[in-house]
Motif scaffolding. Structure first.
Motif, short mmCIF file in Angstrom:
data_model
loop_
_atom_site.label_atom_id
_atom_site.label_comp_id
_atom_site.label_asym_id
_atom_site.label_seq_id
_atom_site.Cartn_x
_atom_site.Cartn_y
_atom_site.Cartn_z
N GLY A 198 0.78 -1.23 0.00
CA GLY A 198 0.00 0.00 0.00
C GLY A 198 0.81 1.28 0.00
N ARG A 199 0.40 2.21 0.86
CA ARG A 199 1.06 3.51 0.92
C ARG A 199 2.51 3.41 1.39
NH1 ARG A 199 -3.61 7.08 3.63
NH2 ARG A 199 -3.05 5.66 5.31
N THR A 200 2.78 2.45 2.26
CA THR A 200 4.16 2.28 2.73
C THR A 200 5.06 1.88 1.57
OG1 THR A 200 3.42 1.67 4.94
CG2 THR A 200 5.66 1.04 4.34
N ALA A 201 4.60 0.96 0.75
CA ALA A 201 5.39 0.53 -0.41
C ALA A 201 5.63 1.69 -1.37
CB ALA A 201 4.68 -0.61 -1.13
N ALA A 202 4.60 2.49 -1.60
CA ALA A 202 4.74 3.64 -2.50
C ALA A 202 5.73 4.66 -1.93
CB ALA A 202 3.38 4.29 -2.74
N ARG A 203 5.66 4.89 -0.63
CA ARG A 203 6.58 5.84 0.01
C ARG A 203 8.02 5.33 -0.07
NH1 ARG A 203 8.77 5.74 4.78
NH2 ARG A 203 7.28 4.29 5.68
N LEU A 204 8.22 4.05 0.24
CA LEU A 204 9.57 3.48 0.20
C LEU A 204 10.12 3.46 -1.22
CD1 LEU A 204 9.27 0.54 2.76
CD2 LEU A 204 10.49 2.71 3.05
N ALA A 205 9.26 3.25 -2.21
CA ALA A 205 9.70 3.27 -3.60
C ALA A 205 10.23 4.66 -3.97
CB ALA A 205 8.57 2.87 -4.53
N GLN A 206 9.61 5.70 -3.43
CA GLN A 206 10.08 7.06 -3.67
C GLN A 206 11.38 7.35 -2.92
OE1 GLN A 206 8.96 9.57 -5.68
NE2 GLN A 206 7.63 8.01 -6.55
N GLU A 207 11.42 6.92 -1.66
CA GLU A 207 12.58 7.21 -0.81
C GLU A 207 13.79 6.35 -1.16
OE1 GLU A 207 11.29 6.61 3.22
OE2 GLU A 207 9.85 8.27 3.12
N MET A 208 13.55 5.08 -1.51
CA MET A 208 14.63 4.13 -1.77
C MET A 208 14.31 3.34 -3.05
SD MET A 208 15.33 2.62 2.05
CE MET A 208 13.63 2.14 2.32
N PRO A 209 14.48 3.97 -4.21
CA PRO A 209 14.14 3.26 -5.44
C PRO A 209 15.02 2.03 -5.66
CG PRO A 209 15.24 5.33 -5.93
CD PRO A 209 15.01 5.30 -4.45
N ALA A 210 14.43 1.01 -6.26
CA ALA A 210 15.17 -0.20 -6.58
C ALA A 210 15.86 -0.03 -7.93
CB ALA A 210 14.22 -1.40 -6.63
N HIS A 211 16.99 -0.68 -8.07
CA HIS A 211 17.77 -0.67 -9.31
C HIS A 211 18.06 -2.12 -9.68
CE1 HIS A 211 18.75 3.67 -9.22
NE2 HIS A 211 18.48 3.49 -7.94
N PHE A 212 18.17 -2.37 -10.99
CA PHE A 212 18.50 -3.70 -11.47
C PHE A 212 19.88 -3.66 -12.10
CE2 PHE A 212 18.58 -7.24 -14.46
CZ PHE A 212 18.10 -8.27 -13.67
N ILE A 213 20.80 -4.46 -11.56
CA ILE A 213 22.15 -4.57 -12.11
C ILE A 213 22.16 -5.80 -13.01
CG2 ILE A 213 24.60 -4.85 -11.61
CD1 ILE A 213 24.02 -3.59 -8.85
N ALA A 214 22.31 -5.60 -14.31
CA ALA A 214 22.28 -6.69 -15.28
C ALA A 214 23.66 -7.29 -15.46
CB ALA A 214 21.74 -6.19 -16.62
N PHE A 215 23.73 -8.63 -15.32
CA PHE A 215 24.99 -9.37 -15.49
C PHE A 215 25.07 -10.05 -16.85
CE2 PHE A 215 24.14 -10.38 -10.80
CZ PHE A 215 24.81 -9.27 -10.35
#
Length: 105
Positions: free
Chosen positions: A38-55
């Motif tokens: 919910g809102r916690t996930a949306a807030r964390l996505a803004q504060e700490m975005p995920a990145h994908f490191i491709a190997f």
């Protein structure tokens, strides 16, 4: 990951999903994001975005590439990043052939 919507059909990448905190990968932050809703996930996505490191690229245009030598797959992965103009949240894992440097291989 919304950024994946811009990738071609039939593409399978090998890599690592990471969250950066103060310039370092944080497994704890990644776990917090994974279990939030919910809102916690949306807030964390803004504060700490995920990145994908491709190997590696394991499938391209629906064609399995596991039989293709790694050097050729790496070239295709680099071409994918260049052709698609991929940038954050996408990261191409650095590579070197210098055995004195981390990431050599």
């Amino acid at each position: 990951m919304d950024a994946a919507a811009d990738l071609p059909e039939g593409l399978v990448l090998d890599g690592e999903l990471v969250v950066w905190v103060e310039g370092q990968m944080s497994f704890e932050a990644l776990q917090r994001r994974a279990v939030s809703g919910g809102r916690t996930a949306a807030r964390l996505a803004q504060e700490m975005p995920a990145h994908f490191i491709a190997f590696d690229v394991l499938q391209l245009d629906g064609q399995e590439l596991l039989h293709v030598p790694y050097g050729e797959r790496r070239a295709q992965l680099e071409e994918l990043f260049t052709d698609r103009g991929l940038s954050a949240p996408w990261t191409l894992c650095p590579e070197t052939t210098d055995p004195r440097r981390p990431g050599s291989g």
